[in-house]
Design an enzyme around this catalytic site. Structure first.
Site, PDB file in Angstrom:
ATOM      1  N   CYS A  97      -1.423  -4.677   2.023  1.00 28.26           N
ATOM      2  CA  CYS A  97      -2.132  -5.525   1.063  1.00 28.26           C
ATOM      3  C   CYS A  97      -2.223  -4.823  -0.292  1.00 28.26           C
ATOM      4  O   CYS A  97      -2.828  -3.752  -0.395  1.00 28.26           O
ATOM      5  CB  CYS A  97      -3.535  -5.826   1.590  1.00 28.26           C
ATOM      6  SG  CYS A  97      -4.638  -6.595   0.389  1.00 28.26           S
ATOM      7  N   PHE A 128      -3.966  -5.474  -2.953  1.00 27.94           N
ATOM      8  CA  PHE A 128      -5.338  -5.345  -3.435  1.00 27.94           C
ATOM      9  C   PHE A 128      -6.053  -4.190  -2.728  1.00 27.94           C
ATOM     10  O   PHE A 128      -6.858  -3.476  -3.337  1.00 27.94           O
ATOM     11  CB  PHE A 128      -6.104  -6.653  -3.216  1.00 27.94           C
ATOM     12  CG  PHE A 128      -5.525  -7.818  -3.965  1.00 27.94           C
ATOM     13  CD1 PHE A 128      -5.852  -8.042  -5.294  1.00 27.94           C
ATOM     14  CD2 PHE A 128      -4.625  -8.684  -3.354  1.00 27.94           C
ATOM     15  CE1 PHE A 128      -5.311  -9.114  -5.998  1.00 27.94           C
ATOM     16  CE2 PHE A 128      -4.080  -9.751  -4.045  1.00 27.94           C
ATOM     17  CZ  PHE A 128      -4.419  -9.962  -5.373  1.00 27.94           C
ATOM     18  N   CYS A 129      -5.723  -4.007  -1.459  1.00 28.12           N
ATOM     19  CA  CYS A 129      -6.300  -2.900  -0.687  1.00 28.12           C
ATOM     20  C   CYS A 129      -5.773  -1.563  -1.205  1.00 28.12           C
ATOM     21  O   CYS A 129      -6.523  -0.585  -1.304  1.00 28.12           O
ATOM     22  CB  CYS A 129      -5.952  -3.044   0.792  1.00 28.12           C
ATOM     23  SG  CYS A 129      -6.585  -4.564   1.556  1.00 28.12           S
ATOM     24  N   ASN A 130      -4.495  -1.528  -1.533  1.00 28.48           N
ATOM     25  CA  ASN A 130      -3.902  -0.297  -2.060  1.00 28.48           C
ATOM     26  C   ASN A 130      -4.534   0.094  -3.391  1.00 28.48           C
ATOM     27  O   ASN A 130      -4.795   1.273  -3.652  1.00 28.48           O
ATOM     28  CB  ASN A 130      -2.393  -0.461  -2.212  1.00 28.48           C
ATOM     29  CG  ASN A 130      -1.679  -0.494  -0.879  1.00 28.48           C
ATOM     30  OD1 ASN A 130      -2.119   0.126   0.071  1.00 28.48           O
ATOM     31  ND2 ASN A 130      -0.583  -1.227  -0.803  1.00 28.48           N
ATOM     32  N   MET A 160      -7.930   1.543  -2.571  1.00 22.74           N
ATOM     33  CA  MET A 160      -7.839   2.892  -2.023  1.00 22.74           C
ATOM     34  C   MET A 160      -7.585   3.917  -3.119  1.00 22.74           C
ATOM     35  O   MET A 160      -8.124   5.032  -3.095  1.00 22.74           O
ATOM     36  CB  MET A 160      -6.745   2.952  -0.949  1.00 22.74           C
ATOM     37  CG  MET A 160      -7.140   2.293   0.353  1.00 22.74           C
ATOM     38  SD  MET A 160      -6.019   2.669   1.733  1.00 22.74           S
ATOM     39  CE  MET A 160      -4.629   1.618   1.328  1.00 22.74           C
TER      40      MET A 160
END
Length: 212
Positions: free
Chosen positions: A76, A78-80, A83
């Site tokens: 994902c 957006f998740c990266n 993070m």
């Protein structure tokens, strides 16, 4: 009489504890999740480390202030981004006495890839069977369209689960950030069913500063 009262009180306390720790139903969609709230205890639920070892999340958190965030997976974008933003403030969080832990549906191998690719300096745990996100009330069934797209194109290995209609769907966590004190109690939480919107890191720092 006092003995009966004590037994009833103890029984009620046990029922309350079990009700808090019991896994919540998987929501039919992201907007219907019922997340763990401020003042509640971290559930006693098993997660998996990058090495494939089972650990009790309650034991991991108890005794140390923790920032715990749920993300969908390393696939994902957006998740990266999230993070990476958390990596930028991880040293400041550590300086305030916090451990930073991310949980996703990625298998341990996927977590290892994320840590290597992004040179992460904090812990990632696997919730490939969605038991952790379910215990936090964050788990929901993705739509049929989303399930087909991610399972085929992204080649996800997450086990599909049947919803109320008997349809096999992908289960994902609503993106969330939790701030726990050293006793394992929620002091701050941010949950947004819209996976495109994540908590600003500066706001997270402000929330962390208030936890003693």
């Amino acid at each position: 009489m006092k003995c009966i009262y004590k037994l009833l009180t103890a029984g009620l306390a046990l029922l309350l504890t079990l009700s808090v720790q019991a896994a919540k139903p998987i929501a039919e969609e992201a907007a219907m999740v019922s997340p763990l709230l401020n003042g509640q205890q971290v559930p006693s639920v098993m997660a998996t480390t990058v090495a494939g070892k089972q650990v009790n999340l309650q034991q991991v958190l108890t005794g140390k202030k923790t920032i715990l965030f749920f993300y969908r997976g390393g696939w994902c974008p957006f998740c990266n981004t999230q993070m990476g933003q958390l990596k930028q403030i991880s040293s400041r969080l550590n300086g305030m006495g916090f451990q930073l832990i991310g949980i996703s549906t990625d298998a341990p191998e996927g977590l290892q890839a994320s840590i290597k690719e992004r040179d992460l300096d904090y812990t990632l745990l696997s919730d490939f069977n969605s038991k952790v996100s379910q215990s936090f009330g964050l788990a929901f069934f993705a739509s049929q369209k989303t399930t087909e797209r991610y399972v085929s194109k992204m080649k996800l290995t997450n086990p599909l689960q049947k919803n109320r209609q008997g349809e096999e769907r992908l289960v994902l966590p609503a993106p969330a950030v939790y701030v726990f004190d050293a006793k394992g109690l929620v002091q701050f939480n941010y949950v947004n069913p819209n996976f495109r919107v994540r908590l600003d890191e500066e706001l997270l720092l402000k929330a962390a500063e208030l936890v003693k």
